[in-house]
Design a protein around this motif. Structure first.
Motif, PDB file in Angstrom:
ATOM      1  N   PRO A  53      17.712 -29.517  43.048  1.00  0.00           N
ATOM      2  CA  PRO A  53      18.914 -30.263  43.155  1.00  0.00           C
ATOM      3  C   PRO A  53      19.603 -30.107  44.438  1.00  0.00           C
ATOM      4  O   PRO A  53      20.299 -30.914  44.755  1.00  0.00           O
ATOM      5  CB  PRO A  53      19.951 -29.832  42.146  1.00  0.00           C
ATOM      6  CG  PRO A  53      19.107 -28.330  41.548  1.00  0.00           C
ATOM      7  CD  PRO A  53      17.818 -28.322  42.035  1.00  0.00           C
ATOM      8  N   LYS A  54      19.372 -28.951  45.269  1.00  0.00           N
ATOM      9  CA  LYS A  54      19.891 -28.915  46.328  1.00  0.00           C
ATOM     10  C   LYS A  54      19.411 -29.490  47.602  1.00  0.00           C
ATOM     11  O   LYS A  54      19.855 -30.209  48.469  1.00  0.00           O
ATOM     12  CB  LYS A  54      19.949 -27.338  46.650  1.00  0.00           C
ATOM     13  CG  LYS A  54      20.999 -26.622  45.786  1.00  0.00           C
ATOM     14  CD  LYS A  54      21.200 -25.194  45.977  1.00  0.00           C
ATOM     15  CE  LYS A  54      22.253 -24.708  45.006  1.00  0.00           C
ATOM     16  NZ  LYS A  54      22.486 -23.356  45.482  1.00  0.00           N
ATOM     17  N   ARG A  72       8.306 -22.979  38.934  1.00  0.00           N
ATOM     18  CA  ARG A  72       8.080 -23.155  40.578  1.00  0.00           C
ATOM     19  C   ARG A  72       9.502 -23.559  41.234  1.00  0.00           C
ATOM     20  O   ARG A  72       9.813 -23.056  42.281  1.00  0.00           O
ATOM     21  CB  ARG A  72       7.012 -23.984  41.044  1.00  0.00           C
ATOM     22  CG  ARG A  72       5.430 -23.479  40.740  1.00  0.00           C
ATOM     23  CD  ARG A  72       4.496 -24.042  41.317  1.00  0.00           C
ATOM     24  NE  ARG A  72       3.234 -23.693  40.912  1.00  0.00           N
ATOM     25  CZ  ARG A  72       2.343 -23.200  41.747  1.00  0.00           C
ATOM     26  NH1 ARG A  72       2.636 -22.861  42.686  1.00  0.00           N
ATOM     27  NH2 ARG A  72       1.302 -22.870  41.249  1.00  0.00           N
ATOM     28  N   THR A  73      10.060 -24.450  40.512  1.00  0.00           N
ATOM     29  CA  THR A  73      11.379 -24.939  41.028  1.00  0.00           C
ATOM     30  C   THR A  73      12.268 -23.787  40.981  1.00  0.00           C
ATOM     31  O   THR A  73      13.187 -23.554  41.991  1.00  0.00           O
ATOM     32  CB  THR A  73      11.727 -26.021  40.161  1.00  0.00           C
ATOM     33  OG1 THR A  73      10.885 -27.222  40.506  1.00  0.00           O
ATOM     34  CG2 THR A  73      13.039 -26.724  40.762  1.00  0.00           C
ATOM     35  N   LEU A  74      12.407 -22.941  39.874  1.00  0.00           N
ATOM     36  CA  LEU A  74      13.079 -21.967  39.763  1.00  0.00           C
ATOM     37  C   LEU A  74      12.938 -20.997  40.762  1.00  0.00           C
ATOM     38  O   LEU A  74      13.960 -20.470  41.323  1.00  0.00           O
ATOM     39  CB  LEU A  74      13.320 -21.422  38.277  1.00  0.00           C
ATOM     40  CG  LEU A  74      13.758 -22.281  37.223  1.00  0.00           C
ATOM     41  CD1 LEU A  74      13.341 -21.544  35.837  1.00  0.00           C
ATOM     42  CD2 LEU A  74      15.280 -22.447  37.348  1.00  0.00           C
ATOM     43  N   ARG A  75      11.809 -20.581  40.875  1.00  0.00           N
ATOM     44  CA  ARG A  75      11.409 -19.483  41.881  1.00  0.00           C
ATOM     45  C   ARG A  75      11.902 -19.937  43.448  1.00  0.00           C
ATOM     46  O   ARG A  75      12.412 -19.259  44.140  1.00  0.00           O
ATOM     47  CB  ARG A  75       9.941 -19.380  41.962  1.00  0.00           C
ATOM     48  CG  ARG A  75       9.399 -18.201  42.682  1.00  0.00           C
ATOM     49  CD  ARG A  75       8.119 -17.944  42.898  1.00  0.00           C
ATOM     50  NE  ARG A  75       7.405 -18.135  41.360  1.00  0.00           N
ATOM     51  CZ  ARG A  75       6.209 -18.920  41.427  1.00  0.00           C
ATOM     52  NH1 ARG A  75       5.466 -19.077  42.532  1.00  0.00           N
ATOM     53  NH2 ARG A  75       5.644 -19.046  40.300  1.00  0.00           N
ATOM     54  N   HIS A 114      17.580 -20.793  48.259  1.00  0.00           N
ATOM     55  CA  HIS A 114      18.988 -21.113  48.378  1.00  0.00           C
ATOM     56  C   HIS A 114      19.822 -19.900  47.741  1.00  0.00           C
ATOM     57  O   HIS A 114      20.777 -20.098  47.019  1.00  0.00           O
ATOM     58  CB  HIS A 114      19.243 -22.551  47.468  1.00  0.00           C
ATOM     59  CG  HIS A 114      18.390 -23.466  47.848  1.00  0.00           C
ATOM     60  ND1 HIS A 114      18.513 -24.148  48.834  1.00  0.00           N
ATOM     61  CD2 HIS A 114      17.287 -24.300  47.066  1.00  0.00           C
ATOM     62  CE1 HIS A 114      17.924 -25.167  49.255  1.00  0.00           C
ATOM     63  NE2 HIS A 114      17.000 -25.307  48.238  1.00  0.00           N
ATOM     64  N   LYS A 115      19.508 -18.917  48.183  1.00  0.00           N
ATOM     65  CA  LYS A 115      20.406 -17.705  47.919  1.00  0.00           C
ATOM     66  C   LYS A 115      21.706 -17.948  48.693  1.00  0.00           C
ATOM     67  O   LYS A 115      21.804 -18.298  49.754  1.00  0.00           O
ATOM     68  CB  LYS A 115      19.706 -16.260  48.578  1.00  0.00           C
ATOM     69  CG  LYS A 115      18.539 -15.765  47.693  1.00  0.00           C
ATOM     70  CD  LYS A 115      18.279 -14.438  48.059  1.00  0.00           C
ATOM     71  CE  LYS A 115      16.962 -13.805  47.540  1.00  0.00           C
ATOM     72  NZ  LYS A 115      16.622 -12.847  47.971  1.00  0.00           N
TER      73      LYS A 115
END
Length: 49
Positions: free
Chosen positions: A17-18, A28-31, A37-38
């Motif tokens: 989403p970013k 993989r998206t969550l990782r 995006h920290k």
């Protein structure tokens, strides 16, 4: 009591989403979100920037 509480599961699809990158699996998206995006850096050197 919260001894056995789990982390909140974030529902994401295959697109970040970013930055709108597309991935093959939601895991993989969550990782990617965790690493790329920290919001906070672990360490910032004053002389290096």
């Amino acid at each position: 009591m919260g001894l056995f509480s789990r982390k909140k599961e974030i529902m994401v699809g295959n697109i970040c989403p970013k930055c709108n990158m597309e991935f093959s699996e939601p895991q993989r998206t969550l990782r990617h979100i965790e690493k790329a995006h920290k919001s906070k850096k672990k360490f910032e050197c004053n002389s290096c920037g």
